[in-house]
Design an enzyme around this catalytic site. Sequence first.
Site, PDB file in Angstrom:
ATOM      1  CE  LYS A  36      12.932  43.677  24.171  1.00  0.00           C
ATOM      2  NZ  LYS A  36      11.703  43.866  23.393  1.00  0.00           N
ATOM      3  CG  LEU A  45      19.809  28.871  10.219  1.00  0.00           C
ATOM      4  CD1 LEU A  45      19.235  27.661  10.958  1.00  0.00           C
ATOM      5  CD2 LEU A  45      21.319  28.954  10.465  1.00  0.00           C
ATOM      6  CB  SER A 124      10.861  15.289   4.712  1.00  0.00           C
ATOM      7  OG  SER A 124       9.603  14.971   4.122  1.00  0.00           O
ATOM      8  CE1 TYR A 137      10.812  20.099   3.016  1.00  0.00           C
ATOM      9  CE2 TYR A 137       9.680  18.087   2.375  1.00  0.00           C
ATOM     10  CZ  TYR A 137      10.125  18.943   3.358  1.00  0.00           C
ATOM     11  OH  TYR A 137       9.911  18.636   4.683  1.00  0.00           O
ATOM     12  CB  ALA A 139      16.519  17.175  -4.353  1.00  0.00           C
ATOM     13  CE  LYS A 141      13.450  18.662   5.084  1.00  0.00           C
ATOM     14  NZ  LYS A 141      13.925  19.169   6.380  1.00  0.00           N
TER      15      LYS A 141
HETATM   16  P1  NAD Z   1       7.302  25.177  10.972  1.00  0.00           P
HETATM   17  O1  NAD Z   1       7.045  26.044   9.798  1.00  0.00           O
HETATM   18  O2  NAD Z   1       6.268  25.078  12.035  1.00  0.00           O
HETATM   19  O3  NAD Z   1       8.700  25.582  11.655  1.00  0.00           O
HETATM   20  C1  NAD Z   1       9.846  25.824  10.868  1.00  0.00           C
HETATM   21  C2  NAD Z   1      10.951  26.388  11.723  1.00  0.00           C
HETATM   22  O4  NAD Z   1      12.076  26.621  10.844  1.00  0.00           O
HETATM   23  C3  NAD Z   1      10.596  27.746  12.362  1.00  0.00           C
HETATM   24  O5  NAD Z   1      11.171  27.840  13.650  1.00  0.00           O
HETATM   25  C4  NAD Z   1      11.256  28.750  11.434  1.00  0.00           C
HETATM   26  O6  NAD Z   1      11.663  29.950  12.082  1.00  0.00           O
HETATM   27  C5  NAD Z   1      12.495  27.971  10.969  1.00  0.00           C
HETATM   28  N1  NAD Z   1      12.929  28.499   9.672  1.00  0.00           N
HETATM   29  C6  NAD Z   1      12.260  28.486   8.491  1.00  0.00           C
HETATM   30  N2  NAD Z   1      12.963  29.150   7.546  1.00  0.00           N
HETATM   31  C7  NAD Z   1      14.095  29.586   8.142  1.00  0.00           C
HETATM   32  C8  NAD Z   1      15.214  30.354   7.708  1.00  0.00           C
HETATM   33  N3  NAD Z   1      15.315  30.808   6.453  1.00  0.00           N
HETATM   34  N4  NAD Z   1      16.203  30.610   8.616  1.00  0.00           N
HETATM   35  C9  NAD Z   1      16.124  30.173   9.893  1.00  0.00           C
HETATM   36  N5  NAD Z   1      15.089  29.455  10.369  1.00  0.00           N
HETATM   37  C10 NAD Z   1      14.086  29.168   9.504  1.00  0.00           C
HETATM   38  O7  NAD Z   1       7.589  23.746  10.351  1.00  0.00           O
HETATM   39  P2  NAD Z   1       7.773  22.303  11.029  1.00  0.00           P
HETATM   40  O8  NAD Z   1       6.720  21.446  10.481  1.00  0.00           O
HETATM   41  O9  NAD Z   1       7.965  22.395  12.488  1.00  0.00           O
HETATM   42  O10 NAD Z   1       9.145  21.877  10.302  1.00  0.00           O
HETATM   43  C11 NAD Z   1      10.324  21.546  11.004  1.00  0.00           C
HETATM   44  C12 NAD Z   1      11.122  20.587  10.151  1.00  0.00           C
HETATM   45  O11 NAD Z   1      10.372  19.404   9.956  1.00  0.00           O
HETATM   46  C13 NAD Z   1      11.463  21.120   8.754  1.00  0.00           C
HETATM   47  O12 NAD Z   1      12.799  20.810   8.447  1.00  0.00           O
HETATM   48  C14 NAD Z   1      10.509  20.370   7.855  1.00  0.00           C
HETATM   49  O13 NAD Z   1      11.025  20.200   6.554  1.00  0.00           O
HETATM   50  C15 NAD Z   1      10.386  19.049   8.597  1.00  0.00           C
HETATM   51  N6  NAD Z   1       9.172  18.315   8.267  1.00  0.00           N
HETATM   52  C16 NAD Z   1       7.943  18.808   8.535  1.00  0.00           C
HETATM   53  C17 NAD Z   1       6.819  18.076   8.161  1.00  0.00           C
HETATM   54  C18 NAD Z   1       5.419  18.566   8.412  1.00  0.00           C
HETATM   55  O14 NAD Z   1       4.475  17.958   7.866  1.00  0.00           O
HETATM   56  N7  NAD Z   1       5.205  19.594   9.216  1.00  0.00           N
HETATM   57  C19 NAD Z   1       6.974  16.836   7.526  1.00  0.00           C
HETATM   58  C20 NAD Z   1       8.261  16.362   7.278  1.00  0.00           C
HETATM   59  C21 NAD Z   1       9.349  17.098   7.654  1.00  0.00           C
END
Ligand code: NAD
Length: 231
Positions: A36, A45, A124, A137, A139, A141
Amino acid sequence: MKNVLITGATSGIGKKTAEILSKSYNVFETGRRESKKNNYYSCDLSNCSSVDTLIAAAKDYFKDGIDILINCAGQYLYKPIEQTVSKEADYLLNLNFKSAYLLSSAVIPDMKQKRWGRIINIGSISGMVGEGNATLYSATKSALSGLTRALALEVAEYNITVNQINPGWVETPLADCLNKDEKQEVIDVTPQKRFIEPVEVANLVKYLISEEAKGLTGQNINLCAGLSIGC
Ligand code: NAD
């Protein structure tokens, strides 16, 4: 105060980044969950038409445009390539890459007009070195890092910087796909013997969008506790 639009702000890295930036910026957040809060818009997205409504909602909230875009929303997929299907490729490509491309192209005209802007993409380490069994994944990134470099060139003369942070494993709900043994394996193969904390990524975002970082553009910064340099 400058205006920040951040995707993926309901969890993990994005949530911590939104929390830290809220102290010195106007922040508009997105995620999949309903909320809210009036500085929040819920959307999927992976569906490209969401981008237009998201931009409209953020512009309506800020009135004077978006100065900083942080593309953080993303999902991970760990599966041998022959077990993946085309639909999964479309989904991941739309979410991890195409949403960042569409949002960037939507915010650039205002940034060009103001002759100032910042775009941060959360990539990533898998997109820099490749991760077996996470081919799709990796690809998506890698595509994002190509976008970062090329767009940085395209908008450099307008005082707009575009940079990418490539985390190694970060302690967030995304990493919950690993079981206890797999988490220990990650620690064992990481030179610093640890996971990255979300606050480390958030603090680097904070630096990259600051005035002090104005000369840094088109860079892919690996924030990975040494994972990308070998073992
Ligand atoms: P997380 O799962 O905690 O958060 C992901 C976020 O993305 C959430 O807010 C979720 O609502 C949003 N999201 C997912 N799918 C969505 C969709 N279809 N539409 C809109 N929003 C969506 O993950 P995180 O670890 O915080 O990841 C954030 C970013 O960091 C990502 O792009 C991930 O690829 C990258 N990343 C994470 C790691 C890791 O080890 N956690 C490592 C490298 C890169």
